[in-house]
Design a protein around this motif. Structure first.
Motif, PDB file in Angstrom:
ATOM      1  N   UNK A 141      11.657  12.294  -1.845  1.00  0.00           N
ATOM      2  CA  UNK A 141      10.291  12.204  -1.330  1.00  0.00           C
ATOM      3  C   UNK A 141       9.291  12.339  -2.476  1.00  0.00           C
ATOM      4  N   UNK A 142       8.187  11.631  -2.366  1.00  0.00           N
ATOM      5  CA  UNK A 142       7.110  11.809  -3.330  1.00  0.00           C
ATOM      6  C   UNK A 142       6.421  13.141  -3.038  1.00  0.00           C
ATOM      7  N   UNK A 143       5.589  13.589  -3.957  1.00  0.00           N
ATOM      8  CA  UNK A 143       4.928  14.890  -3.806  1.00  0.00           C
ATOM      9  C   UNK A 143       4.082  14.950  -2.541  1.00  0.00           C
ATOM     10  N   UNK A 144       3.514  13.814  -2.117  1.00  0.00           N
ATOM     11  CA  UNK A 144       2.697  13.803  -0.914  1.00  0.00           C
ATOM     12  C   UNK A 144       3.488  13.410   0.331  1.00  0.00           C
ATOM     13  N   UNK A 145       4.813  13.231   0.155  1.00  0.00           N
ATOM     14  CA  UNK A 145       5.734  12.903   1.255  1.00  0.00           C
ATOM     15  C   UNK A 145       5.451  11.554   1.909  1.00  0.00           C
ATOM     16  N   UNK A 146       4.681  10.687   1.246  1.00  0.00           N
ATOM     17  CA  UNK A 146       4.365   9.386   1.829  1.00  0.00           C
ATOM     18  C   UNK A 146       5.421   8.340   1.502  1.00  0.00           C
ATOM     19  N   UNK A 157       0.825  -1.208   0.000  1.00  0.00           N
ATOM     20  CA  UNK A 157       0.000   0.000   0.000  1.00  0.00           C
ATOM     21  C   UNK A 157       0.858   1.256   0.000  1.00  0.00           C
ATOM     22  N   UNK A 158       0.458   2.260  -0.791  1.00  0.00           N
ATOM     23  CA  UNK A 158       1.088   3.563  -0.736  1.00  0.00           C
ATOM     24  C   UNK A 158       2.428   3.697  -1.415  1.00  0.00           C
ATOM     25  N   UNK A 159       2.800   2.756  -2.271  1.00  0.00           N
ATOM     26  CA  UNK A 159       4.062   2.865  -3.007  1.00  0.00           C
ATOM     27  C   UNK A 159       3.920   3.852  -4.156  1.00  0.00           C
ATOM     28  N   UNK A 160       5.050   4.247  -4.714  1.00  0.00           N
ATOM     29  CA  UNK A 160       5.033   5.135  -5.869  1.00  0.00           C
ATOM     30  C   UNK A 160       4.787   4.378  -7.160  1.00  0.00           C
ATOM     31  N   UNK A 161       4.480   5.115  -8.210  1.00  0.00           N
ATOM     32  CA  UNK A 161       4.174   4.488  -9.495  1.00  0.00           C
ATOM     33  C   UNK A 161       5.322   3.622  -9.995  1.00  0.00           C
ATOM     34  N   UNK A 162       6.546   4.129  -9.877  1.00  0.00           N
ATOM     35  CA  UNK A 162       7.692   3.357 -10.349  1.00  0.00           C
ATOM     36  C   UNK A 162       7.849   2.071  -9.549  1.00  0.00           C
ATOM     37  N   UNK A 163       7.500   2.125  -8.269  1.00  0.00           N
ATOM     38  CA  UNK A 163       7.588   0.923  -7.444  1.00  0.00           C
ATOM     39  C   UNK A 163       6.590  -0.137  -7.919  1.00  0.00           C
ATOM     40  N   UNK A 164       5.374   0.284  -8.247  1.00  0.00           N
ATOM     41  CA  UNK A 164       4.381  -0.672  -8.733  1.00  0.00           C
ATOM     42  C   UNK A 164       4.802  -1.264 -10.077  1.00  0.00           C
ATOM     43  N   UNK A 165       5.409  -0.447 -10.910  1.00  0.00           N
ATOM     44  CA  UNK A 165       5.904  -0.959 -12.183  1.00  0.00           C
ATOM     45  C   UNK A 165       7.029  -1.960 -11.941  1.00  0.00           C
ATOM     46  N   UNK A 166       7.881  -1.657 -10.958  1.00  0.00           N
ATOM     47  CA  UNK A 166       8.950  -2.583 -10.617  1.00  0.00           C
ATOM     48  C   UNK A 166       8.413  -3.917 -10.121  1.00  0.00           C
ATOM     49  N   UNK A 167       7.381  -3.877  -9.287  1.00  0.00           N
ATOM     50  CA  UNK A 167       6.764  -5.118  -8.812  1.00  0.00           C
ATOM     51  C   UNK A 167       6.161  -5.911  -9.965  1.00  0.00           C
ATOM     52  N   UNK A 168       5.519  -5.209 -10.878  1.00  0.00           N
ATOM     53  CA  UNK A 168       4.949  -5.867 -12.055  1.00  0.00           C
ATOM     54  C   UNK A 168       6.032  -6.591 -12.841  1.00  0.00           C
ATOM     55  N   UNK A 169       7.167  -5.925 -13.037  1.00  0.00           N
ATOM     56  CA  UNK A 169       8.246  -6.522 -13.815  1.00  0.00           C
ATOM     57  C   UNK A 169       8.871  -7.716 -13.094  1.00  0.00           C
ATOM     58  N   UNK A 170       9.042  -7.597 -11.775  1.00  0.00           N
ATOM     59  CA  UNK A 170       9.604  -8.720 -11.029  1.00  0.00           C
ATOM     60  C   UNK A 170       8.654  -9.908 -11.026  1.00  0.00           C
ATOM     61  N   UNK A 171       7.368  -9.673 -10.896  1.00  0.00           N
ATOM     62  CA  UNK A 171       6.405 -10.769 -10.922  1.00  0.00           C
ATOM     63  C   UNK A 171       6.419 -11.444 -12.293  1.00  0.00           C
ATOM     64  N   UNK A 172       6.497 -10.645 -13.321  1.00  0.00           N
ATOM     65  CA  UNK A 172       6.561 -11.184 -14.678  1.00  0.00           C
ATOM     66  C   UNK A 172       7.810 -12.046 -14.849  1.00  0.00           C
TER      67      UNK A 172
END
Length: 289
Positions: free
Chosen positions: A250-255, A148-163
């Motif tokens: 930091x991301x724009x929302x600092x999360x 939860x709450x990861x950045x876009x690049x992180x989700x893309x990275x997870x997608x690539x690793x799962x693939x």
């Protein structure tokens, strides 16, 4: 592209990278395979090589039970693991080694040198450490399945690793938890995660440009010393003609926070913070424990 031409390109590229980075691996095909697995750029290349010019929809749906190219789901396993059961498969005493990524369990026993006891990726074995695949936090509190709450690049990275794991290791079961229930059915969280990855993929072009501007740092973790981040001309899978300085980005929302290599001209960016007790012009920093 002709399959033979693609094969030639694959061999030439991988041989060049390995010869430059670690020439002693050239004569060991197993080491070459596992070496390639450690670098997102090579993962992406091999995904292209194996799948050709695949559509984005298929790649985006790598975390789904549905295969959008129409192929049958012959490899869909039925075995369900609890977290306690999965924890038994860490390769101790020569046993099998399993890891989970986004609730999917993979047999990585043939990568024992890396995933087995004492290996560089042993911390991934026996758990679902999905978050750590993209955050680099390999401490117990970071090796969790919550993405939860990861950045876009992180989700893309997870997608690539799962693939990558789906193509190169045996998918043997599902982990009861956030992504699958006790019957192996997808949960609401699973569908939320799938949507996060889809939305991130829609912004891939912008994220790629951002990654080139602020490439990820190299990172290593040693229990006795903690984490070290450093920059080089090839960190974060980005080959470039500058090294840069490690900074907290930091991301724009600092999360969300990650380490980024930054050029001198961008050091004043409001999203960047210096690491404590690290000189401003240092290219390597020890992180607080």
């Amino acid at each position: 592209m002709n399959k033979l031409v693609k094969l030639s390109l694959a061999v030439l590229l991988l041989a060049s990278v390995i010869a430059w980075y670690q020439p002693n691996l050239i004569y060991n095909t197993k080491d070459i395979h596992d070496f390639a697995a450690k670098f997102p750029a090579l993962v992406s290349f091999f995904k292209w090589f194996h799948a050709g010019k695949a559509t984005n929809s298929k790649v985006e749906d790598a975390s789904s039970n549905e295969v959008e190219d129409g192929s049958p789901e012959l490899a869909e396993p039925t075995r369900i693991f609890t977290k306690e059961e999965l924890a038994k498969y860490k390769g101790e005493n020569g046993g099998d080694i399993y890891l989970a990524l986004m609730g999917r369990v993979f047999d990585v026993t043939r990568g024992r040198d890396y995933y087995g006891p004492g290996g560089g990726y042993a911390f991934f074995s026996g758990v679902d450490g999905s978050r750590a695949f993209v955050t680099g936090d390999f401490k117990p509190e970071g090796l969790i399945d919550d993405i939860t709450g990861l950045g876009s690049q992180d989700y893309i990275g997870l997608r690539d690793w799962l693939d990558f794991y789906m193509k190169d290791y045996q998918y043997i079961g599902k982990l009861q938890g956030l992504f699958y229930d006790a019957d192996g059915k997808t949960t609401e969280y699973y569908h939320d995660a799938k949507q996060w990855i889809k939305e991130a993929s829609n912004y891939k072009e912008d994220e790629d440009l951002f990654k080139e501007k602020f490439p990820m740092c190299n990172i290593e973790y040693k229990p006795e010393e903690g984490s070290r981040v450093w920059c080089s001309t090839k960190s974060g899978g980005i080959q470039r003609d500058w090294v840069g300085f490690p900074r907290s980005l930091y991301s724009a929302d600092s999360k969300n926070i990650r380490c980024a290599c930054t050029q001198e001209t961008d050091l004043n960016d409001s999203l960047l913070k210096e690491y404590p007790n690290c000189p401003k012009d240092a290219t390597s920093c020890m992180l607080p424990k």
